[in-house]
Design a protein around this motif. Sequence first.
Motif, PDB file in Angstrom:
ATOM      1  N   PHE A   1      -7.023   0.694   5.317  1.00 31.84           N
ATOM      2  CA  PHE A   1      -6.835  -1.227   5.010  1.00 31.84           C
ATOM      3  C   PHE A   1      -5.961  -2.492   5.612  1.00 31.84           C
ATOM      4  O   PHE A   1      -5.869  -2.815   4.659  1.00 31.84           O
ATOM      5  CB  PHE A   1      -6.464  -0.876   3.278  1.00 31.84           C
ATOM      6  CG  PHE A   1      -8.220  -0.020   2.803  1.00 31.84           C
ATOM      7  CD1 PHE A   1      -9.006  -0.461   2.614  1.00 31.84           C
ATOM      8  CD2 PHE A   1      -7.772   1.034   2.439  1.00 31.84           C
ATOM      9  CE1 PHE A   1     -10.090   0.727   2.559  1.00 31.84           C
ATOM     10  CE2 PHE A   1      -8.391   2.063   1.705  1.00 31.84           C
ATOM     11  CZ  PHE A   1      -9.706   1.209   1.577  1.00 31.84           C
TER      12      PHE A   1
ATOM     13  N   ARG B   1      -7.632  10.150  -6.335  1.00 32.82           N
ATOM     14  CA  ARG B   1      -8.273   9.699  -7.286  1.00 32.82           C
ATOM     15  C   ARG B   1      -9.117  10.286  -8.116  1.00 32.82           C
ATOM     16  O   ARG B   1      -8.989  11.719  -8.297  1.00 32.82           O
ATOM     17  CB  ARG B   1      -9.644   9.157  -6.618  1.00 32.82           C
ATOM     18  CG  ARG B   1      -9.118   7.665  -6.206  1.00 32.82           C
ATOM     19  CD  ARG B   1     -10.217   7.394  -4.576  1.00 32.82           C
ATOM     20  NE  ARG B   1      -9.322   6.165  -3.913  1.00 32.82           N
ATOM     21  CZ  ARG B   1      -9.504   6.493  -2.811  1.00 32.82           C
ATOM     22  NH1 ARG B   1      -8.561   7.385  -2.169  1.00 32.82           N
ATOM     23  NH2 ARG B   1      -8.284   4.507  -1.984  1.00 32.82           N
TER      24      ARG B   1
ATOM     25  N   ASP C   1     -10.003   9.152   5.698  1.00 28.61           N
ATOM     26  CA  ASP C   1      -9.049   9.078   4.213  1.00 28.61           C
ATOM     27  C   ASP C   1      -9.245  10.018   3.968  1.00 28.61           C
ATOM     28  O   ASP C   1     -10.714   9.350   2.423  1.00 28.61           O
ATOM     29  CB  ASP C   1      -9.812   7.539   4.050  1.00 28.61           C
ATOM     30  CG  ASP C   1      -8.303   6.819   2.527  1.00 28.61           C
ATOM     31  OD1 ASP C   1      -7.925   7.888   2.461  1.00 28.61           O
ATOM     32  OD2 ASP C   1      -8.758   6.280   2.455  1.00 28.61           O
TER      33      ASP C   1
ATOM     34  N   HIS D   1       3.967   8.836   0.183  1.00 30.00           N
ATOM     35  CA  HIS D   1       2.648   8.537   0.733  1.00 30.00           C
ATOM     36  C   HIS D   1       3.768   7.772   2.087  1.00 30.00           C
ATOM     37  O   HIS D   1       3.040   6.151   2.700  1.00 30.00           O
ATOM     38  CB  HIS D   1       1.995   7.136  -0.082  1.00 30.00           C
ATOM     39  CG  HIS D   1       0.985   6.891   0.380  1.00 30.00           C
ATOM     40  ND1 HIS D   1       0.685   6.086   0.829  1.00 30.00           N
ATOM     41  CD2 HIS D   1      -0.463   7.348  -0.426  1.00 30.00           C
ATOM     42  CE1 HIS D   1      -0.898   5.759   0.951  1.00 30.00           C
ATOM     43  NE2 HIS D   1      -1.035   6.117   0.474  1.00 30.00           N
TER      44      HIS D   1
ATOM     45  N   GLU E   1      -0.739  13.067   3.319  1.00 32.64           N
ATOM     46  CA  GLU E   1       0.222  13.178   1.918  1.00 32.64           C
ATOM     47  C   GLU E   1      -0.418  14.599   1.806  1.00 32.64           C
ATOM     48  O   GLU E   1      -1.426  15.450   1.685  1.00 32.64           O
ATOM     49  CB  GLU E   1      -0.187  12.448   1.090  1.00 32.64           C
ATOM     50  CG  GLU E   1      -0.778  10.574   2.250  1.00 32.64           C
ATOM     51  CD  GLU E   1      -2.112   9.961   1.267  1.00 32.64           C
ATOM     52  OE1 GLU E   1      -1.951  10.361  -0.319  1.00 32.64           O
ATOM     53  OE2 GLU E   1      -2.146   9.175   1.732  1.00 32.64           O
TER      54      GLU E   1
ATOM     55  N   GLN F   1      -4.037  14.534   2.225  1.00 34.52           N
ATOM     56  CA  GLN F   1      -5.283  13.323   2.536  1.00 34.52           C
ATOM     57  C   GLN F   1      -4.508  12.797   3.853  1.00 34.52           C
ATOM     58  O   GLN F   1      -3.144  12.530   3.592  1.00 34.52           O
ATOM     59  CB  GLN F   1      -4.779  12.425   1.572  1.00 34.52           C
ATOM     60  CG  GLN F   1      -5.692  11.171   1.461  1.00 34.52           C
ATOM     61  CD  GLN F   1      -7.231  11.462   1.025  1.00 34.52           C
ATOM     62  OE1 GLN F   1      -7.834  12.420   0.632  1.00 34.52           O
ATOM     63  NE2 GLN F   1      -8.247  10.392   0.885  1.00 34.52           N
TER      64      GLN F   1
ATOM     65  N   LEU G   1      -6.125   5.374  -8.934  1.00 40.47           N
ATOM     66  CA  LEU G   1      -6.442   5.945  -8.152  1.00 40.47           C
ATOM     67  C   LEU G   1      -4.065   5.589  -7.776  1.00 40.47           C
ATOM     68  O   LEU G   1      -3.510   4.721  -8.554  1.00 40.47           O
ATOM     69  CB  LEU G   1      -5.699   4.933  -7.105  1.00 40.47           C
ATOM     70  CG  LEU G   1      -5.378   5.047  -4.906  1.00 40.47           C
ATOM     71  CD1 LEU G   1      -6.282   6.021  -4.700  1.00 40.47           C
ATOM     72  CD2 LEU G   1      -5.935   3.759  -4.718  1.00 40.47           C
ATOM     73  N   HIS G   2      -3.942   6.821  -7.570  1.00 38.76           N
ATOM     74  CA  HIS G   2      -2.005   7.176  -7.362  1.00 38.76           C
ATOM     75  C   HIS G   2      -1.782   6.989  -8.902  1.00 38.76           C
ATOM     76  O   HIS G   2      -0.195   6.425  -8.874  1.00 38.76           O
ATOM     77  CB  HIS G   2      -0.987   5.907  -6.210  1.00 38.76           C
ATOM     78  CG  HIS G   2      -2.110   6.582  -5.053  1.00 38.76           C
ATOM     79  ND1 HIS G   2      -3.153   8.294  -4.816  1.00 38.76           N
ATOM     80  CD2 HIS G   2      -2.191   5.979  -3.449  1.00 38.76           C
ATOM     81  CE1 HIS G   2      -2.953   7.877  -3.342  1.00 38.76           C
ATOM     82  NE2 HIS G   2      -2.508   6.377  -2.384  1.00 38.76           N
TER      83      HIS G   2
ATOM     84  N   PRO H   1       0.725  -0.944  -0.012  1.00 41.22           N
ATOM     85  CA  PRO H   1      -0.265  -0.259   0.182  1.00 41.22           C
ATOM     86  C   PRO H   1       1.401   1.653  -0.072  1.00 41.22           C
ATOM     87  O   PRO H   1       0.831   2.015   0.776  1.00 41.22           O
ATOM     88  CB  PRO H   1      -1.094  -0.417   0.985  1.00 41.22           C
ATOM     89  CG  PRO H   1      -0.141  -0.766   2.279  1.00 41.22           C
ATOM     90  CD  PRO H   1       0.849  -1.963   0.870  1.00 41.22           C
TER      91      PRO H   1
ATOM     92  N   TYR I   1      -4.643   9.841   5.980  1.00 38.68           N
ATOM     93  CA  TYR I   1      -5.094   8.151   5.474  1.00 38.68           C
ATOM     94  C   TYR I   1      -4.728   7.810   7.055  1.00 38.68           C
ATOM     95  O   TYR I   1      -3.350   7.694   7.662  1.00 38.68           O
ATOM     96  CB  TYR I   1      -4.526   8.126   4.148  1.00 38.68           C
ATOM     97  CG  TYR I   1      -4.608   5.980   4.206  1.00 38.68           C
ATOM     98  CD1 TYR I   1      -6.231   5.810   4.333  1.00 38.68           C
ATOM     99  CD2 TYR I   1      -3.855   5.331   4.284  1.00 38.68           C
ATOM    100  CE1 TYR I   1      -5.974   4.866   4.319  1.00 38.68           C
ATOM    101  CE2 TYR I   1      -3.918   3.817   3.989  1.00 38.68           C
ATOM    102  CZ  TYR I   1      -5.048   3.601   4.223  1.00 38.68           C
ATOM    103  OH  TYR I   1      -5.418   2.478   4.129  1.00 38.68           O
TER     104      TYR I   1
HETATM  105  C1  GLA Z   1      -4.598   6.466  -0.116  1.00 32.68           C
HETATM  106  C2  GLA Z   1      -5.417   6.195  -0.662  1.00 32.68           C
HETATM  107  C3  GLA Z   1      -6.132   4.585   0.710  1.00 32.68           C
HETATM  108  C4  GLA Z   1      -5.261   3.691   0.140  1.00 32.68           C
HETATM  109  C5  GLA Z   1      -3.802   4.097   0.163  1.00 32.68           C
HETATM  110  C6  GLA Z   1      -2.795   2.660  -0.081  1.00 32.68           C
HETATM  111  O1  GLA Z   1      -3.985   7.244   0.768  1.00 32.68           O
HETATM  112  O2  GLA Z   1      -6.594   7.514   0.301  1.00 32.68           O
HETATM  113  O3  GLA Z   1      -7.784   4.881   0.277  1.00 32.68           O
HETATM  114  O4  GLA Z   1      -5.851   3.085  -1.405  1.00 32.68           O
HETATM  115  O5  GLA Z   1      -3.759   5.188  -0.243  1.00 32.68           O
HETATM  116  O6  GLA Z   1      -3.837   1.799   0.775  1.00 32.68           O
END
Ligand code: GLA
Length: 379
Positions: free
Chosen positions: A321, A117, A280, A214, A344, A315, A141-142, A105, A317
């Motif tokens: 997850f 996103r 998040d 990140h 972030e 962000q 994403l990313h 991640p 977070y």
């Molecule tokens: C970001 C996203 C999260 C998740 C992480 C990686 O911060 O906002 O939703 O996807 O990256 O796991």
Amino acid sequence: MFIKQISLMTIISGSLIATSCNSAGKKAEESTDSVATTAAPQPYGHVDGQEVLQYTLTNANGIVVKVLNYGGVITDIITPDRDGNKGNIVLSYDSLAGYLQKGNPYFGTLVGRYGNRIAKATFQLDGQTYKLAANDHGNTLHGGMKGFDKVVWKATPQPGDSSLVLEYTSKDGEEGYPGNLQVQVTYTLTADNALKIEYAATTDKATPVNLTQHTYFNLSAGKDANILDHVLQLNASNYTPVDDLLIPTGKISPVKGTPMDFTAAKKIGQDIGKVKGGYDHNWVFDKQGFDTVGSLYHEASGRYMTMATSEPAVQFYSGNFLDGSLDYTRDGAKYVQHAGMCLEAQHFPDSPNQPSFPNTILKPGERYTQTTVYQFGVK
Ligand code: GLA
């Protein structure tokens, strides 16, 4: 002295010293006529046939930051607690295999071309529709399937062991984005214990750009299984509410009276249970321009961190997850839910599809810049 490593590499002065712009670099320049020394990067494996190296930044206070040329990953930020015991305050792996595993991640990585996103993996620009790689429930994403976190960057250590320049050229069409994008990121460990991250980018076609970092922080350095006891403060009176797939609805809403309110310092665990899935979200800073935007404090160790950025938002977070299933974790750590948290610095998610959000389109002839500083201390 700055240089504690046993193995030293000599860099012939030339342009490296001429362009040195940090205090440690200046010291190196003063103390030598034409030669500066820096620690040799350590072999860390191979990706796409390219060598991965680990670079070590140090300062006079013994703070250590380790960085890979793969993904610009920060593997270590080693700082003392209030009793002087040093520890790594970021989540990390014991080897490259960890960073390459499916589902990693984004531990410690740079993120781009567009951090966060973009809805339905598509956007329109100058009358054209662009299709991006959909890697997150139909959204992108990313940066897509192979973002800036998964490429090998050209790394140039600066004299004095306190600064590393990373460069990457993202090709026109890469992950669906238009334009050749030249990106430069400089990590600098300052004399006053801050990690400064400076980003710059130029393009030959208009393109969205949103670069960020990140790293997952856990200021207990492995002592606490999660960050719920960390105290967070954010100078942000508003945030951008999202739908179930974490795409902003387009509203900018006040945090006052909601679990999102961190305007006064608050334990992350205090209200997290009231937020579906955990934190998040994108907090909108009150400031304009570069300024301090918040702080993070871990009482038991005494470690704190302040954050300053040029970006309009962050962000936050809370590692929702993470579920203890990652392999190759450092020292076999179980990274359970909320084991670490990311701050972030960024523009708002899905900005290319949200005309009311601050602009993220970079045009030819313009220069994208962003600066974020994490400063470390104890109290
Ligand atoms: C970001 C996203 C999260 C998740 C992480 C990686 O911060 O906002 O939703 O996807 O990256 O796991």
